[in-house]
Scaffold this motif. Sequence first.
Motif, mmCIF file in Angstrom:
data_model
loop_
_atom_site.group_PDB
_atom_site.id
_atom_site.type_symbol
_atom_site.label_atom_id
_atom_site.label_comp_id
_atom_site.label_asym_id
_atom_site.label_seq_id
_atom_site.Cartn_x
_atom_site.Cartn_y
_atom_site.Cartn_z
ATOM 1 N N HIS A 27 0.761 -1.141 0.170
ATOM 2 C CA HIS A 27 0.105 -0.063 0.027
ATOM 3 C C HIS A 27 0.963 1.134 0.000
ATOM 4 O O HIS A 27 0.305 2.307 -0.042
ATOM 5 N N GLY A 28 2.139 0.943 -0.245
ATOM 6 C CA GLY A 28 3.047 2.077 0.081
ATOM 7 C C GLY A 28 3.496 2.561 1.421
ATOM 8 O O GLY A 28 3.525 1.696 2.181
ATOM 9 N N THR A 29 4.393 3.627 1.486
ATOM 10 C CA THR A 29 5.020 3.968 2.497
ATOM 11 C C THR A 29 4.852 5.463 3.071
ATOM 12 O O THR A 29 4.675 6.326 2.135
ATOM 13 N N LEU A 30 4.711 5.699 4.416
ATOM 14 C CA LEU A 30 4.386 7.276 4.779
ATOM 15 C C LEU A 30 5.705 7.642 5.548
ATOM 16 O O LEU A 30 6.372 6.936 6.136
ATOM 17 N N HIS A 31 5.861 8.948 5.245
ATOM 18 C CA HIS A 31 7.166 9.409 5.459
ATOM 19 C C HIS A 31 6.709 10.888 6.531
ATOM 20 O O HIS A 31 6.028 11.763 5.965
ATOM 21 N N GLY A 32 7.719 11.019 7.456
ATOM 22 C CA GLY A 32 7.328 12.316 8.321
ATOM 23 C C GLY A 32 8.587 12.463 9.308
ATOM 24 O O GLY A 32 9.398 11.646 9.299
ATOM 25 N N HIS A 33 8.343 13.537 10.230
ATOM 26 C CA HIS A 33 9.314 13.647 11.409
ATOM 27 C C HIS A 33 8.626 14.174 12.469
ATOM 28 O O HIS A 33 7.651 14.837 12.136
ATOM 29 N N ILE A 34 9.231 14.005 13.622
ATOM 30 C CA ILE A 34 8.742 14.554 14.874
ATOM 31 C C ILE A 34 9.934 15.035 15.558
ATOM 32 O O ILE A 34 11.089 14.860 15.499
ATOM 33 N N ALA A 35 9.581 15.981 16.556
ATOM 34 C CA ALA A 35 10.616 16.633 17.506
ATOM 35 C C ALA A 35 11.236 15.369 18.318
ATOM 36 O O ALA A 35 10.707 14.634 18.837
ATOM 37 N N LYS A 36 12.719 15.501 18.456
ATOM 38 C CA LYS A 36 13.533 14.700 19.370
ATOM 39 C C LYS A 36 13.001 14.787 20.820
ATOM 40 O O LYS A 36 13.086 14.054 21.507
ATOM 41 N N ALA A 37 12.438 15.859 20.990
ATOM 42 C CA ALA A 37 11.959 16.138 22.565
ATOM 43 C C ALA A 37 10.613 15.471 22.680
ATOM 44 O O ALA A 37 10.236 15.487 24.020
ATOM 45 N N ASN A 38 9.970 15.011 21.670
ATOM 46 C CA ASN A 38 8.765 14.076 21.793
ATOM 47 C C ASN A 38 8.957 12.821 21.993
ATOM 48 O O ASN A 38 9.638 12.087 21.200
ATOM 49 N N ALA A 39 8.799 12.365 23.249
ATOM 50 C CA ALA A 39 9.195 11.174 23.839
ATOM 51 C C ALA A 39 8.270 9.911 23.021
ATOM 52 O O ALA A 39 8.756 8.689 22.789
ATOM 53 N N HIS A 40 7.462 10.413 22.183
ATOM 54 C CA HIS A 40 6.826 9.500 21.367
ATOM 55 C C HIS A 40 7.538 8.525 20.428
ATOM 56 O O HIS A 40 7.257 7.604 20.165
ATOM 57 N N TRP A 41 8.566 9.258 19.926
ATOM 58 C CA TRP A 41 9.407 8.626 18.958
ATOM 59 C C TRP A 41 9.940 7.181 19.524
ATOM 60 O O TRP A 41 10.181 6.226 19.171
ATOM 61 N N ARG A 42 10.514 7.226 20.812
ATOM 62 C CA ARG A 42 11.019 6.047 21.489
ATOM 63 C C ARG A 42 9.817 4.970 21.734
ATOM 64 O O ARG A 42 10.146 3.839 21.350
ATOM 65 N N GLY A 43 8.548 5.665 21.843
ATOM 66 C CA GLY A 43 7.559 4.655 22.052
ATOM 67 C C GLY A 43 7.269 3.880 20.496
ATOM 68 O O GLY A 43 6.919 2.692 20.391
ATOM 69 N N LEU A 44 7.495 4.741 19.501
ATOM 70 C CA LEU A 44 7.143 4.270 18.195
ATOM 71 C C LEU A 44 8.354 3.078 17.925
ATOM 72 O O LEU A 44 7.828 2.081 17.448
ATOM 73 N N ARG A 45 9.457 3.380 18.388
ATOM 74 C CA ARG A 45 10.622 2.380 18.052
ATOM 75 C C ARG A 45 10.357 1.131 18.976
ATOM 76 O O ARG A 45 10.576 0.075 18.480
ATOM 77 N N ALA A 46 9.760 1.443 20.165
ATOM 78 C CA ALA A 46 9.587 0.264 21.023
ATOM 79 C C ALA A 46 8.410 -0.935 20.618
ATOM 80 O O ALA A 46 8.282 -1.895 20.488
ATOM 81 N N ALA A 47 7.434 0.071 20.086
ATOM 82 C CA ALA A 47 6.256 -0.592 19.912
ATOM 83 C C ALA A 47 6.584 -1.356 18.347
ATOM 84 O O ALA A 47 5.753 -2.637 17.957
ATOM 85 N N GLY A 48 6.990 -0.832 17.319
ATOM 86 C CA GLY A 48 7.379 -1.233 16.196
ATOM 87 C C GLY A 48 6.418 -1.091 15.136
ATOM 88 O O GLY A 48 6.442 -1.475 14.028
ATOM 89 N N VAL A 49 5.151 -0.759 15.655
ATOM 90 C CA VAL A 49 3.995 -0.830 14.767
ATOM 91 C C VAL A 49 3.117 0.469 14.788
ATOM 92 O O VAL A 49 3.280 1.123 16.034
#
Length: 211
Positions: A53-75
Amino acid sequence: MYTPPAFREDRPEVLREIMRAARLALLVSAAPDGGAPEATHLPLMLEVDEGPHGTLHGHIAKANAHWRGLRAAGVARAIFPGPEAYVSPSLYASKREHGRVVPTWNYVAVHAIGTVEVIEDAARLHALVSRLTERHEAPRRDPWAVTDAPEPFVAGQLKSIVGITLRIETLIGKRKLSQNRDEADRAGVVAGLSDSADAADQAVAAAMRAG
């Protein structure tokens, strides 16, 4: 997302149009500690590639802890909202016939679910923000480019963000546009929303006319 058969949208070209038209998506993932899900509002760019279905691309602030949660969740799940509008029972022809009608809400939405990669490499980040910028600046008469800013400044800014890619594995589309009503009721909704001064109402009327 609950999608009764009457409202389910599976056409790839329609789903992609909705996703690309959304100005801001909502990226949701499980919290690493089992708490409430984490969510971030951000623009996401769809690229159709070799995936299903394609790929989504974006970016978030490193100060936003959500990126660590995304890495841990994997999905994660990306939610793309389309037009939406309140539908009054007064718009239905059947209200005048028997009165057995209630209010509802018409809306369009797409949910994209897939695996997530977090990007911290400077070169990949630079390429990512350059593509995102080109997309959003394209309609402007005098588009701004990442290369317009001093290179040391850009390098410093890249250190404060992380890139996000979501390889879409499942797409769920919903166009709840009064398909469960008869032709007279649908015509009444289209007419009523078209006459509204609200741009969102008019957008839903246009979506209903488009079928």
